[in-house]
Design a protein around this motif. Structure first.
Motif, PDB file in Angstrom:
ATOM      1  N   ASP A  90       0.830  -1.210   0.000  1.00 28.04           N
ATOM      2  CA  ASP A  90       0.000   0.000   0.000  1.00 28.04           C
ATOM      3  C   ASP A  90       0.866   1.264   0.000  1.00 28.04           C
ATOM      4  OD1 ASP A  90       0.839   0.455   2.619  1.00 28.04           O
ATOM      5  OD2 ASP A  90      -1.004  -0.314   3.529  1.00 28.04           O
ATOM      6  N   GLU A  91       0.204   2.416  -0.012  1.00 26.44           N
ATOM      7  CA  GLU A  91       0.926   3.687  -0.131  1.00 26.44           C
ATOM      8  C   GLU A  91       1.852   3.946   1.048  1.00 26.44           C
ATOM      9  OE1 GLU A  91      -2.267   3.105  -0.526  1.00 26.44           O
ATOM     10  OE2 GLU A  91      -3.222   4.477  -1.939  1.00 26.44           O
ATOM     11  N   SER A  92       1.564   3.344   2.186  1.00 28.72           N
ATOM     12  CA  SER A  92       2.399   3.577   3.367  1.00 28.72           C
ATOM     13  C   SER A  92       3.583   2.599   3.413  1.00 28.72           C
ATOM     14  CB  SER A  92       1.564   3.434   4.645  1.00 28.72           C
ATOM     15  OG  SER A  92       1.125   2.091   4.802  1.00 28.72           O
ATOM     16  N   GLY A  93       3.708   1.742   2.405  1.00 30.70           N
ATOM     17  CA  GLY A  93       4.849   0.832   2.357  1.00 30.70           C
ATOM     18  C   GLY A  93       4.642  -0.476   3.109  1.00 30.70           C
ATOM     19  N   HIS A  94       3.396  -0.777   3.427  1.00 26.58           N
ATOM     20  CA  HIS A  94       3.102  -2.025   4.125  1.00 26.58           C
ATOM     21  C   HIS A  94       2.474  -3.050   3.184  1.00 26.58           C
ATOM     22  CE1 HIS A  94       3.220   0.954   7.469  1.00 26.58           C
ATOM     23  NE2 HIS A  94       3.885  -0.029   8.055  1.00 26.58           N
ATOM     24  N   ALA A  96      -0.191  -5.100   1.843  1.00 26.20           N
ATOM     25  CA  ALA A  96      -1.653  -5.015   1.925  1.00 26.20           C
ATOM     26  C   ALA A  96      -2.308  -6.315   1.467  1.00 26.20           C
ATOM     27  CB  ALA A  96      -2.146  -3.862   1.055  1.00 26.20           C
TER      28      ALA A  96
ATOM     29  N   ASP B  54       6.063  -4.193   7.147  1.00 21.82           N
ATOM     30  CA  ASP B  54       6.807  -3.315   6.248  1.00 21.82           C
ATOM     31  C   ASP B  54       7.253  -4.117   5.030  1.00 21.82           C
ATOM     32  OD1 ASP B  54       6.986  -0.678   6.814  1.00 21.82           O
ATOM     33  OD2 ASP B  54       8.683  -0.864   8.190  1.00 21.82           O
ATOM     34  N   ARG B  72      11.404  -0.273  -3.332  1.00 20.23           N
ATOM     35  CA  ARG B  72      10.782   0.781  -2.541  1.00 20.23           C
ATOM     36  C   ARG B  72      10.808   2.149  -3.220  1.00 20.23           C
ATOM     37  NH1 ARG B  72       9.018  -0.485   2.711  1.00 20.23           N
ATOM     38  NH2 ARG B  72       8.219   1.621   2.557  1.00 20.23           N
ATOM     39  N   THR B  75       7.242   2.715  -4.391  1.00 19.48           N
ATOM     40  CA  THR B  75       6.136   2.756  -3.433  1.00 19.48           C
ATOM     41  C   THR B  75       5.965   4.168  -2.876  1.00 19.48           C
ATOM     42  OG1 THR B  75       7.545   2.211  -1.537  1.00 19.48           O
ATOM     43  CG2 THR B  75       6.553   0.361  -2.717  1.00 19.48           C
ATOM     44  N   GLY B  76       4.817   4.413  -2.247  1.00 17.61           N
ATOM     45  CA  GLY B  76       4.635   5.682  -1.533  1.00 17.61           C
ATOM     46  C   GLY B  76       3.549   6.552  -2.100  1.00 17.61           C
ATOM     47  N   ARG B  78       1.122   5.373  -4.878  1.00 15.23           N
ATOM     48  CA  ARG B  78      -0.045   4.533  -5.179  1.00 15.23           C
ATOM     49  C   ARG B  78       0.271   3.114  -4.711  1.00 15.23           C
ATOM     50  NH1 ARG B  78      -1.831   5.394 -11.322  1.00 15.23           N
ATOM     51  NH2 ARG B  78       0.016   4.125 -11.741  1.00 15.23           N
TER      52      ARG B  78
END
Lengths: 137, 88
Positions: A90-94, A96, B54, B72, B75-76, B78
């Motif tokens: 997801d957008e928070s880097g977790h 999903a 994470d 990474r 990411t951030g 979408r």
């Protein structure tokens, strides 16, 4: 997977990650590999791995953004990815969505359902038109 | 005592044979059963990642074979769908 990419590329990013071969000629080759003319030895160096990835892209005109795991297999190890697996970050880097281990629990419909729940549904493709290669499903 | 060991050995042998036959049926042939045990099982791991963790990073090689990028980096903004697999 290319169809899901087409349907949701305006909402989510996609990244295909090519990992070590599942059924190379020098390991556990399947009859279907011969039938589909997909016969490669397990790459021994990065150049060979890059060459196979490019063959795949060319053969299927594969549209999804692509990266190659290097010979340390770092991405594969971090995500327990082999032989095939899906994740959504997801957008928070977790994480999903964590898909099951392929081939038996590799299920693009689950990833599609996650995207549909988030961004709205798009009619899925007819299943009998899916090619056999995992990336192309 | 010796007879018990013979029975034990035979039982283990029959059990192993049954497992191999079962795997052969499941995989399609004895050759496929061997391939599964020799090449697939050592590389199949359930992993420890779970939803909410994470997302790990890793450096990837681009299709040109020389440039690199990190998972990474994508990411951030979408959601990012990761599709792991190979050609064969």
């Amino acid at each position: 997977m290319a169809k899901i990419y087409d349907d949701y590329k305006d909402h989510a990013d996609f990244l295909t990650i090519y990992v070590r071969e599942a059924h190379p000629t020098d390991e556990w080759q399947m009859k279907s590999n011969v039938k589909d003319d997909v016969c490669y030895a397990q790459p021994k160096n990065l150049e060979q791995r890059v060459a196979i990835a490019n063959d795949f892209i060319k053969r299927f005109s594969y549209p999804v953004p692509f990266g190659i795991d290097d010979m340390s297999n770092a991405a594969n190890d971090a995500y327990a990815a082999w032989p095939e697996r899906l994740y959504i970050i997801d957008e928070s880097g977790h994480i999903a969505y964590r898909g099951g281990m392929g081939p038996f629990h590799y299920n693009p419909a689950e990833a599609r359902a996650w995207l549909a729940a988030r961004f709205g549904g798009v009619t899925p493709p007819a299943s009998n038109s899916a090619p056999s290669q995992p990336f192309a499903r | 005592m010796k007879k018990a060991w013979v029975w034990f050995g035979c039982s283990v042998g029959v059990l192993l044979l049954a497992v191999f036959v079962g795997l052969s049926i499941m995989a399609g042939s004895p050759k496929d059963a061997f391939g599964m045990v020799r090449y697939a099982l050592p590389h199949m791991h359930r992993g420890t990642l779970k939803v909410g963790d994470d997302a790990p990073d890793a450096r990837l090689v681009a299709l040109d074979g020389s440039s690199h990028f990190h998972i990474r980096e994508r990411t951030g903004i979408r959601p990012l769908v990761l599709v792991f697999g190979s050609y064969t």
